[in-house]
Design a protein around this motif. Structure first.
Motif, PDB file in Angstrom:
ATOM      1  N   ASP A  91       0.879  -1.167   0.000  1.00  0.00           N
ATOM      2  CA  ASP A  91       0.000   0.000   0.000  1.00  0.00           C
ATOM      3  C   ASP A  91       0.921   1.223   0.000  1.00  0.00           C
ATOM      4  O   ASP A  91       1.817   1.316   0.857  1.00  0.00           O
ATOM      5  N   HIS A 118       0.601   5.182  -0.607  1.00  0.00           N
ATOM      6  CA  HIS A 118      -0.212   6.372  -0.893  1.00  0.00           C
ATOM      7  C   HIS A 118       0.618   7.654  -0.903  1.00  0.00           C
ATOM      8  O   HIS A 118       1.488   7.839  -0.039  1.00  0.00           O
ATOM      9  N   HIS A 142      -2.040   6.593   6.376  1.00  0.00           N
ATOM     10  CA  HIS A 142      -1.269   5.352   6.517  1.00  0.00           C
ATOM     11  C   HIS A 142      -0.485   5.082   5.238  1.00  0.00           C
ATOM     12  O   HIS A 142      -0.869   5.543   4.160  1.00  0.00           O
ATOM     13  N   ASP A 173      -8.752   4.967  -4.249  1.00  0.00           N
ATOM     14  CA  ASP A 173      -8.133   3.973  -3.373  1.00  0.00           C
ATOM     15  C   ASP A 173      -7.936   2.673  -4.151  1.00  0.00           C
ATOM     16  O   ASP A 173      -8.529   2.475  -5.222  1.00  0.00           O
TER      17      ASP A 173
HETATM   18 ZN    ZN Z   1      -4.508   2.158   2.068  1.00  0.00          ZN
END
Ligand code: ZN
Ligand code: VGL
Length: 216
Positions: A53, A55, A88, A120
């Protein structure tokens, strides 16, 4: 369950400090998946892929990007309902790294997701708009993999969405249950509980197995 080291591949989903106790979006007991995964990664599986993940700051999935909103609320966006999370896995931060204890020698692809500032991406296969492909299916197929074993975090979000998309892409899919942990949000708009996610996957044809039963 006997592993075929040539056509089976392990997908380690989001094994990152931010999803572990003390992290920004801590999954209860999330660090417990690491030793289980490491046995699989050092033993039965010859091939593995990890997702990360990843971001950008100010990502649209962060509650902090929406004035007046708090984490775990949901909002409506162009592609449907989006749950808002604490900031996060911000690119380059320690919480976004792959967990330092993860056995990486057989991880041949690290697939980053969630880079699009406005969309997302729970699934390793496509973004949450359900339209933008990450092309993992093409890579897996080109490499001759036919069956995917999924493990990691979180069983009710990124593992579940990846498993569903893997089935849709035509792969046989197995979730290694004790190598996963879930966020476990209470029921609410646009949310999935751990049990609901499991039921949905089972109905889609996903198999569930304990890691002890996974052997060469
Ligand atoms: Zn995420
Ligand atoms: C995840 C929420 C937001 C996950 C990632 O890895 O399951 N969940 N970003």
């Amino acid at each position: 369950m006997r592993i075929d080291p040539v056509t089976d591949v392990l997908l380690a989903v989001d094994v990152q400090p931010d999803f572990m106790p003390g992290g920004a979006l801590a999954v209860p007991d999330g660090d417990a998946v690491v030793p289980v995964l490491n046995r699989l990664l050092a033993g039965p599986f010859r091939h593995a892929v990890a997702t990360q993940d990843w971001h950008p700051p100010g990502h649209a999935s962060f509650a902090s990007s929406h004035p007046g909103r708090v984490p775990f609320e949901s909002i409506e966006v162009a592609y449907g309902t989006q749950t808002l999370w604490p900031d996060h896995c911000v690119q380059g931060t320690p919480g976004a790294a792959l967990h330092a204890g993860l056995e990486q020698s057989r991880i041949e692809l690290i697939l980053r997701k969630g880079l699009h500032p406005a969309v997302d991406s729970y699934s390793a296969f496509r973004e949450n708009d359900r339209a933008t492909s990450l092309c993992l299916d093409a890579w897996l197929r080109a490499r001759g993999f036919r069956r995917l074993f999924l493990a990691g975090l979180a069983s009710d979000y990124c593992v579940a969405w990846s498993a569903e998309d893997a089935v849709a892409a035509g792969f046989a899919v197995v979730v290694v249950e004790d190598a996963c942990r879930g966020i476990g949000l209470p029921t609410g708009a646009g949310r999935t509980t751990i049990d609901q996610a499991r039921d949905r996957l089972q109905a889609a044809g996903v198999q569930f197995v304990g890691s002890a039963a996974v052997n060469v």
